[in-house]
Scaffold this motif. Structure first.
Motif, short mmCIF file in Angstrom:
data_model
loop_
_atom_site.label_atom_id
_atom_site.label_comp_id
_atom_site.label_asym_id
_atom_site.label_seq_id
_atom_site.Cartn_x
_atom_site.Cartn_y
_atom_site.Cartn_z
N ILE A 1 0.85 -1.19 0.00
CA ILE A 1 0.00 0.00 0.00
C ILE A 1 0.88 1.24 0.00
CG2 ILE A 1 -1.79 1.25 1.27
CD1 ILE A 1 -2.18 -1.55 2.78
N ARG B 1 2.00 5.03 0.65
CA ARG B 1 1.86 5.69 1.94
C ARG B 1 0.62 6.56 2.05
NH1 ARG B 1 5.46 5.72 6.14
NH2 ARG B 1 7.02 4.11 5.83
N ARG B 2 0.17 7.12 0.95
CA ARG B 2 -1.01 7.98 1.03
C ARG B 2 -2.16 7.48 0.17
NH1 ARG B 2 0.01 12.15 4.04
NH2 ARG B 2 -1.85 13.28 3.41
N GLU B 3 -2.12 6.23 -0.13
CA GLU B 3 -3.13 5.65 -1.02
C GLU B 3 -4.24 4.97 -0.22
OE1 GLU B 3 -2.65 2.60 -4.79
OE2 GLU B 3 -1.59 2.16 -2.94
N PRO B 4 -5.50 5.30 -0.50
CA PRO B 4 -6.58 4.62 0.21
C PRO B 4 -6.50 3.11 -0.01
CG PRO B 4 -7.45 6.49 -1.02
CD PRO B 4 -6.02 6.33 -1.42
N LEU B 5 -6.92 2.38 0.99
CA LEU B 5 -6.77 0.93 0.98
C LEU B 5 -7.45 0.29 -0.23
CD1 LEU B 5 -5.91 -1.68 2.39
CD2 LEU B 5 -7.98 -1.52 3.78
N SER B 6 -8.69 0.67 -0.48
CA SER B 6 -9.42 -0.01 -1.56
C SER B 6 -8.81 0.33 -2.92
CB SER B 6 -10.90 0.35 -1.52
OG SER B 6 -11.06 1.73 -1.70
N GLN C 1 -12.80 -7.13 0.17
CA GLN C 1 -11.96 -7.48 1.32
C GLN C 1 -12.68 -8.52 2.17
OE1 GLN C 1 -10.66 -4.11 3.88
NE2 GLN C 1 -10.91 -5.56 5.55
N ILE D 1 -3.71 -8.20 4.37
CA ILE D 1 -5.11 -7.82 4.18
C ILE D 1 -5.58 -8.50 2.91
CG2 ILE D 1 -6.72 -5.90 3.90
CD1 ILE D 1 -4.63 -4.09 5.17
N HIS E 1 -13.62 -6.00 9.79
CA HIS E 1 -13.18 -5.21 8.63
C HIS E 1 -11.91 -4.45 8.97
CE1 HIS E 1 -14.07 -3.69 4.61
NE2 HIS E 1 -13.68 -2.49 5.00
N THR E 2 -11.13 -4.19 7.93
CA THR E 2 -9.97 -3.32 8.10
C THR E 2 -10.23 -2.04 7.32
OG1 THR E 2 -8.46 -5.17 8.41
CG2 THR E 2 -7.50 -3.09 7.68
N PHE E 3 -10.22 -0.94 8.04
CA PHE E 3 -10.56 0.35 7.44
C PHE E 3 -9.28 1.10 7.05
CE2 PHE E 3 -14.19 -0.82 9.95
CZ PHE E 3 -15.28 -0.39 9.19
N GLY E 4 -9.26 1.53 5.81
CA GLY E 4 -8.09 2.28 5.38
C GLY E 4 -8.39 3.24 4.25
N ASP E 5 -9.65 3.63 4.16
CA ASP E 5 -10.07 4.48 3.05
C ASP E 5 -10.38 5.90 3.45
OD1 ASP E 5 -9.80 2.77 1.03
OD2 ASP E 5 -11.92 2.31 0.78
N SER E 6 -10.84 6.05 4.68
CA SER E 6 -11.35 7.35 5.07
C SER E 6 -10.28 8.42 4.96
CB SER E 6 -11.83 7.28 6.51
OG SER E 6 -11.91 8.57 7.05
N LEU F 1 -6.06 9.28 6.50
CA LEU F 1 -4.92 9.57 5.63
C LEU F 1 -4.17 10.81 6.08
CD1 LEU F 1 -6.34 8.74 2.13
CD2 LEU F 1 -4.63 7.51 3.44
N ARG G 1 0.09 7.70 9.19
CA ARG G 1 -1.14 7.08 8.73
C ARG G 1 -1.37 5.75 9.43
NH1 ARG G 1 -2.33 4.51 2.83
NH2 ARG G 1 -4.45 3.82 3.27
N LEU H 1 -4.01 2.38 9.67
CA LEU H 1 -5.18 1.59 9.28
C LEU H 1 -5.77 0.95 10.53
CD1 LEU H 1 -4.28 -0.22 5.97
CD2 LEU H 1 -4.43 2.20 6.49
#
Lengths: 257, 257
Positions: free
Chosen positions: A56, A58-63, A83, A122, B85-90, B94, B118, B120
């Motif tokens: 991932i 460093r500043r990229e949203p997970l999805s 996921q 993940i 769930h693993t949250f990493g989008d909001s 970031l 950052r 997650l």
DNA sequence: CCAAAAGTGTTATTGCTACACCCATGA
DNA sequence: TCATGGGTGTAGCAATAACACTTTTGG
């Protein structure tokens, strides 16, 4: 993308670009012609098969990262990708042994690398049409196969468990979302979607009951048109009901008492 | 545990003990007396409520970390606890803004900390009896409340979304596992488990149909004994069927076509 | 004997399963 | 006209929902 210098740089300095301790490992299921396979990559040195993976930014949203990684390996966009679990228990993931082995295979003598540290995975499930995929291997892999899900070899780390859980997730989702979205043409016949479901579930389904249920649930609807398929009766065409399905996605399955 | 020196050390050097970029954030549901609440902690400076959280030790298995964190905050062991769930989008997750704000509240002038990076969030649902909980706040929090799920205030970061998804997960699980395990005594009455289910689902359930279904599914079984409850008819006692439920856990829900 | 709580029964309806059967098509 | 694949009908069974009813208990 594959030069030794770039690889060296990735091993030594990749953590400046990517988050350490985390990887995204999609289990990519490929369906085509009534066969269900998963994409496995061959680790350099021919010593084992494993899932594709990535890191991932460093500043990229997970999805977004998950989608990017899927696209990098398969060339595909806009497919079913979800996921399902974050793995961080397996003893394999706790040892730095794994990455060290990799290092040996690469012929490097690097002692310290962010890649050698503990990594949680993940995990995502994806479902694609493997006849449309152009596989691109990454730094650490040099071959691939689409492997029938009934013949999966021992995989690296704890990935056999990951694959099992992924398949269970995929099968469960089948009942709640129009998963075939990117596997079938926009308009498809009952026999086509029927074969898809049978293959993914790994069991026979009664045609008539199957059709009735899907239509009742509002997942698909019949069109007025038929398709001519040669020497046999012309089947009706169907379409996914996108609105119904998205509404269902919101709520989840509402079981009642 | 709460001295300024220790806190300083944690902020500056915690990453030597814990994995950076990752937190575990359990949504702890508390049930008691037909009320369903969640545990919220008050951030130092009284500026907002948030979920309890914690970090993963460098060599600690993930699920062990989740259990440890739950125990640290509630004193409880061996309760329903499940990753969802693993949250990493909001966008909140970031920005380093969040932790920086925290730092200001602490009165520190620390510019660099692993906590500012950052993060997650690997999220878990837990379900406990809140009358048995002794809440212990952590470094960054100094108050708590058990908040009714219908009156949740705006939370830090993206945690309102997390809570919503947690509740959906909890409600779904209700149909597949004997979740009341630690909320009810070993032997319980139908009205007790009925009230529990109604409260968690937030709706009325027909007593008779409810009982029939639970028994049919093999989740609970009736014992020969009754309990005397004063001025009314004595209800039968029930027990969870642990074997059935664990078998069901293996398979997941097997829906058929 | 009454009120409140617990437990039981019954029916209408729906959905599911497992078949058997009919239709369309081009060789 | 036949083989093959596609589509339809239905009877029997099981699960569900709604509601009325009976039993138990201490006051």
């Amino acid at each position: 993308m594959n030069s030794r210098e770039e690889l060296d740089d990735f091993v030594k300095n990749g953590h400046q670009q990517y988050l350490p301790h985390l990887s995204i490992d999609p289990v990519i299921f490929g369906y085509h012609d009534q066969q269900l396979k998963i994409l496995l990559l061959e680790w350099i040195g021919h010593n084992g098969w494993g899932l594709p993976g990535g890191f991932i930014q460093r500043r990229e949203p997970l999805s977004q990262a998950a989608n990017r990684i899927l696209k990098e390996r398969t060339g595909l966009d806009d497919v079913f990708l979800q996921q399902f679990h974050t793995f961080g228990d397996s003893p394999y993931r706790l040892e730095d042994q794994s990455a060290r082995e990799l290092s040996e295979k690469l012929g490097h003598q690097i002692q310290d690398s962010w890649l050698f540290e503990r990594t949680l995975s993940i995990s995502y499930v994806a479902l694609v049409d493997y006849s449309k995929v152009i596989v691109t291997t990454d730094f650490f892999t040099e071959g691939y196969q689409w492997c029938d899900i009934r013949e999966i070899p021992p995989l690296l780390f704890d990935q056999n468990e990951v694959v099992e859980k992924a398949l269970a997730t995929l099968r469960r989702q089948l009942f709640h979302e129009p998963i075939g979205y990117n596997l079938l043409a926009e308009k498809f016949t009952l026999p086509e979607i029927h074969a898809l479901y049978e293959t993914i579930l790994g069991k026979k389904l009664d045609q008539w009951n199957f059709a009735k249920k899907l239509v009742n649930l509002g997942i698909i609807k019949r069109l007025a048109e038929k398709r001519s398929i040669g020497a046999h009766r012309s089947p009706f065409l169907y379409q996914f009901e996108k609105e119904t399905y998205e509404a269902a996605l919101e709520q989840g399955i509402v079981q009642t008492y």
